[in-house]
Motif scaffolding. Structure first.
Motif, PDB file in Angstrom:
ATOM      1  N   ARG A 236     -68.442 -22.989  13.650  1.00  0.00           N
ATOM      2  CA  ARG A 236     -68.965 -23.416  12.684  1.00  0.00           C
ATOM      3  C   ARG A 236     -69.840 -25.111  12.776  1.00  0.00           C
ATOM      4  O   ARG A 236     -71.097 -25.184  12.987  1.00  0.00           O
ATOM      5  CB  ARG A 236     -70.085 -22.826  11.154  1.00  0.00           C
ATOM      6  N   ALA A 237     -69.235 -25.886  12.654  1.00  0.00           N
ATOM      7  CA  ALA A 237     -69.410 -27.277  13.118  1.00  0.00           C
ATOM      8  C   ALA A 237     -69.194 -27.635  14.090  1.00  0.00           C
ATOM      9  O   ALA A 237     -70.038 -28.658  14.574  1.00  0.00           O
ATOM     10  CB  ALA A 237     -68.717 -28.573  11.795  1.00  0.00           C
ATOM     11  N   LEU A 238     -68.571 -27.383  15.040  1.00  0.00           N
ATOM     12  CA  LEU A 238     -68.818 -27.745  16.361  1.00  0.00           C
ATOM     13  C   LEU A 238     -70.257 -27.364  17.196  1.00  0.00           C
ATOM     14  O   LEU A 238     -70.543 -28.658  17.766  1.00  0.00           O
ATOM     15  CB  LEU A 238     -67.672 -26.810  17.225  1.00  0.00           C
ATOM     16  N   PRO A 239     -71.280 -26.648  17.328  1.00  0.00           N
ATOM     17  CA  PRO A 239     -72.572 -26.577  17.484  1.00  0.00           C
ATOM     18  C   PRO A 239     -72.996 -27.487  17.476  1.00  0.00           C
ATOM     19  O   PRO A 239     -73.846 -28.046  18.018  1.00  0.00           O
ATOM     20  CB  PRO A 239     -72.537 -25.577  17.654  1.00  0.00           C
ATOM     21  N   VAL A 240     -72.829 -27.846  15.718  1.00  0.00           N
ATOM     22  CA  VAL A 240     -73.824 -28.964  15.176  1.00  0.00           C
ATOM     23  C   VAL A 240     -73.393 -30.067  15.299  1.00  0.00           C
ATOM     24  O   VAL A 240     -74.399 -30.458  16.124  1.00  0.00           O
ATOM     25  CB  VAL A 240     -73.565 -28.708  13.355  1.00  0.00           C
ATOM     26  N   TYR A 241     -71.839 -30.606  16.074  1.00  0.00           N
ATOM     27  CA  TYR A 241     -71.817 -31.867  16.234  1.00  0.00           C
ATOM     28  C   TYR A 241     -71.674 -31.896  17.718  1.00  0.00           C
ATOM     29  O   TYR A 241     -72.423 -33.112  17.963  1.00  0.00           O
ATOM     30  CB  TYR A 241     -69.516 -32.061  16.168  1.00  0.00           C
ATOM     31  N   LEU A 242     -71.922 -30.814  18.682  1.00  0.00           N
ATOM     32  CA  LEU A 242     -72.184 -31.403  20.029  1.00  0.00           C
ATOM     33  C   LEU A 242     -73.832 -31.268  20.249  1.00  0.00           C
ATOM     34  O   LEU A 242     -74.490 -30.571  20.898  1.00  0.00           O
ATOM     35  CB  LEU A 242     -71.796 -30.328  20.597  1.00  0.00           C
ATOM     36  N   ARG A 243     -74.594 -30.838  19.113  1.00  0.00           N
ATOM     37  CA  ARG A 243     -76.296 -30.930  18.552  1.00  0.00           C
ATOM     38  C   ARG A 243     -76.381 -29.923  19.515  1.00  0.00           C
ATOM     39  O   ARG A 243     -77.915 -29.594  21.078  1.00  0.00           O
ATOM     40  CB  ARG A 243     -76.559 -31.961  19.766  1.00  0.00           C
ATOM     41  N   GLU A 244     -76.323 -28.566  19.620  1.00  0.00           N
ATOM     42  CA  GLU A 244     -76.357 -27.579  19.589  1.00  0.00           C
ATOM     43  C   GLU A 244     -77.045 -26.379  18.963  1.00  0.00           C
ATOM     44  O   GLU A 244     -77.030 -26.477  17.518  1.00  0.00           O
ATOM     45  CB  GLU A 244     -75.337 -26.679  20.863  1.00  0.00           C
ATOM     46  N   ASP A 245     -77.646 -25.143  19.935  1.00  0.00           N
ATOM     47  CA  ASP A 245     -78.484 -24.492  18.274  1.00  0.00           C
ATOM     48  C   ASP A 245     -77.533 -22.984  17.871  1.00  0.00           C
ATOM     49  O   ASP A 245     -77.642 -22.110  18.715  1.00  0.00           O
ATOM     50  CB  ASP A 245     -79.604 -23.566  18.699  1.00  0.00           C
ATOM     51  N   ALA A 246     -76.668 -22.642  17.229  1.00  0.00           N
ATOM     52  CA  ALA A 246     -75.895 -21.907  17.128  1.00  0.00           C
ATOM     53  C   ALA A 246     -76.571 -20.599  16.603  1.00  0.00           C
ATOM     54  O   ALA A 246     -76.213 -19.643  15.820  1.00  0.00           O
ATOM     55  CB  ALA A 246     -74.569 -21.923  16.712  1.00  0.00           C
ATOM     56  N   SER A 247     -78.492 -21.080  15.373  1.00  0.00           N
ATOM     57  CA  SER A 247     -79.199 -19.888  14.995  1.00  0.00           C
ATOM     58  C   SER A 247     -78.586 -18.325  15.825  1.00  0.00           C
ATOM     59  O   SER A 247     -78.845 -17.947  14.574  1.00  0.00           O
ATOM     60  CB  SER A 247     -80.070 -20.170  14.891  1.00  0.00           C
ATOM     61  N   LYS A 248     -79.199 -18.357  16.621  1.00  0.00           N
ATOM     62  CA  LYS A 248     -78.730 -17.230  17.503  1.00  0.00           C
ATOM     63  C   LYS A 248     -77.342 -16.629  17.501  1.00  0.00           C
ATOM     64  O   LYS A 248     -77.537 -15.178  17.864  1.00  0.00           O
ATOM     65  CB  LYS A 248     -80.043 -16.497  18.556  1.00  0.00           C
ATOM     66  N   PHE A 249     -76.697 -17.589  17.473  1.00  0.00           N
ATOM     67  CA  PHE A 249     -74.906 -16.531  17.926  1.00  0.00           C
ATOM     68  C   PHE A 249     -74.591 -16.125  16.982  1.00  0.00           C
ATOM     69  O   PHE A 249     -74.189 -15.383  16.882  1.00  0.00           O
ATOM     70  CB  PHE A 249     -74.290 -17.597  18.381  1.00  0.00           C
TER      71      PHE A 249
END
Length: 144
Positions: free
Chosen positions: A21-34
């Motif tokens: 869950r934290a990896l996309p946040v760290y990479l500044r990506e939007d994971a809300s639809k995933f």
């Protein structure tokens, strides 16, 4: 992270879920639809969902329920393929297998996350060098 810190017994599956869950946040990506969540009583709206992990929780959901859900479903092209394992890491790995088997593209908004998992975590090379944030993250992980 607050939920993880409050746990008396540390579970490796919870730690893996936290990292995923934290990896996309760290990479500044939007994971809300995933990373999607739905209530087990309600049917999920899967419209415009190319690839997703759908966490199914009960009515009385707390934040901690996301780490031990009722089930996790793998969604591809607006359809639930399978109700996978109840831990996020295993469901993500199963989804990764579907992506390879069905020759699907990584979700555009999570391309860095999937590339990092492919090349660094799973050591599946495609003979292209890592760029920018991915190389920095890899170097930071292996230099500690």
């Amino acid at each position: 992270m607050r939920i993880y810190d409050l746990q008396e017994q540390r579970d490796v599956n919870m730690r893996r879920a936290l990292v995923l869950r934290a990896l996309p946040v760290y990479l500044r990506e939007d994971a809300s639809k995933f990373f999607r969540t739905c209530n087990s009583a309600d049917g999920p709206d899967l419209t415009d969902t190319p690839v997703a992990l759908l966490t199914v929780v009960t009515d009385n959901t707390t934040d901690a329920a996301l780490f031990s859900p009722e089930s996790i479903c793998i969604v591809v092209e607006d359809e639930m393929l399978v109700s996978g394992p109840t831990n996020l890491a295993d469901s993500f790995l199963l989804l990764f297998g579907y992506v390879y088997a069905l020759d699907l593209q990584y979700p555009k908004n999570l391309e860095l996350t999937f590339t990092f998992i492919q090349k660094v975590v799973m050591c599946l090379e495609d003979n292209k060098p890592l760029k920018g944030r991915l190389l920095t993250l890899k170097n930071d992980l292996f230099n500690e």
